[in-house]
Enzyme design. Sequence first.
Site, short mmCIF file in Angstrom:
data_model
loop_
_atom_site.label_atom_id
_atom_site.label_comp_id
_atom_site.label_asym_id
_atom_site.label_seq_id
_atom_site.Cartn_x
_atom_site.Cartn_y
_atom_site.Cartn_z
N TYR A 91 27.76 0.98 41.62
CA TYR A 91 29.03 0.43 41.14
C TYR A 91 30.27 1.22 41.56
O TYR A 91 31.37 0.88 41.17
CB TYR A 91 29.01 0.29 39.61
CG TYR A 91 28.67 1.57 38.85
CD1 TYR A 91 29.66 2.51 38.55
CD2 TYR A 91 27.38 1.82 38.41
CE1 TYR A 91 29.35 3.67 37.85
CE2 TYR A 91 27.07 2.96 37.71
CZ TYR A 91 28.05 3.89 37.42
OH TYR A 91 27.74 5.04 36.73
N HIS A 121 26.26 8.48 34.94
CA HIS A 121 26.39 8.41 33.49
C HIS A 121 25.37 9.31 32.80
O HIS A 121 25.71 10.10 31.92
CB HIS A 121 26.19 6.96 33.04
CG HIS A 121 26.21 6.76 31.56
ND1 HIS A 121 27.33 6.96 30.80
CD2 HIS A 121 25.22 6.41 30.70
CE1 HIS A 121 27.05 6.72 29.53
NE2 HIS A 121 25.77 6.38 29.45
N ARG A 135 34.42 11.11 35.87
CA ARG A 135 33.01 11.45 35.73
C ARG A 135 32.43 11.64 37.13
O ARG A 135 32.12 10.69 37.84
CB ARG A 135 32.28 10.32 34.99
CG ARG A 135 30.91 10.74 34.44
CD ARG A 135 30.17 9.54 33.90
NE ARG A 135 29.65 8.73 35.00
CZ ARG A 135 29.55 7.41 34.98
NH1 ARG A 135 29.95 6.73 33.93
NH2 ARG A 135 29.05 6.76 36.01
#
Length: 367
Positions: free
Chosen positions: A270, A261, A257
């Site tokens: 993160y 998100h 990805r």
Amino acid sequence: MKHDDLLPRETPVRLIDETGTTVADDAYPMPDAEVLKRAYRGLVEGRRINDQAGALVRQGRLAVYPSSHGQEACQVAASLVLGEHDWLFPTYRDSVAVIARGVRPADAMVLLKGDWHSGYDPAEHRVAPQATPLATQLLHAVGFAYAAKRRGEDTVVLALCGDGATSEGDFHEALNFAAVFHVPVVFFVQNNEFAISVPLSRQTAAPSLAHKAVGYGMPGERVDGNDVAAVLAVLGGAVERARAGGGPSLIEAHTYRMQAHTNADDDTRYREREEVQAWIARDPLTRMRAHLSAHDLLDDATEEQIAAGAEEIAAALRAALNADSDLDPEDLFRFVTAERTPQLEEQWQLLRGEIERAALTDAGGHR
């Protein structure tokens, strides 16, 4: 089938490496040139759709957009391997696959704009509504495939999900039912390494997600999810196996990805930028472009034509989402039940009264 036949390979299947060079494989042949060219067009269009949707979010025309930037090979292949009567059960991140299946781009964005639960007719395109809850669509896909089998229909169901969905109970129930009742469904896991902020290492201790298949008695396979040729070959093989009566399969595509998100997520909290940058060299679009160019299957004129077509899609999407929606407040109550209950009717009358009073106020000035 022997247990060893159910196990995936130690390394994902790959037919084209990061430089565009062909990688020979004894089990999976390279798709023909015309299919590869169609796939490349889909990659270019998918990337443009992702970029345009991201811009529309920033402009306030979309409420949210889960980008599949970097995962377009999975999206495009998922559409190309399906036949006329097959069905696609997508997730919220699979807008490019939905559009590649024939849904008008503006209609595919209705859910993400917040107007409706689905902006297209699932039966017309054989695409189930995009699902926001993790893994719920897998159960629906299995039920649909089971019904098709009972009716004797030539239908294969392709159920998409992400790595995060494999941690849900619905994932277990769907795979178990599919294997026990031998239904024609293919589970396609796009492992992009993160379930929002949770890395794969905190989701499972299995050697790979494809290894989970053996526990249900179905074959599993791993594929380089940024190699559209390999995804076409592996996913296409699983679809045809299901069509021939071979039952369900679990395919894990290893991808990444590249963006957050959703627009509401801050992925810098993160993961490190260096990790993201390392995946740029594995980009599915540049990889396929290099392969086609090296084999004289792509010239400048064709490249310009494909880019122009992708821009037309983006322009149409902009125009559709920049237009204000003509909303009918009664739709909030019109489609809840086949016959409106007294409680819903009471609520509608209350709302209608408020709307009428507001209209009178606007017409006569502030009171």
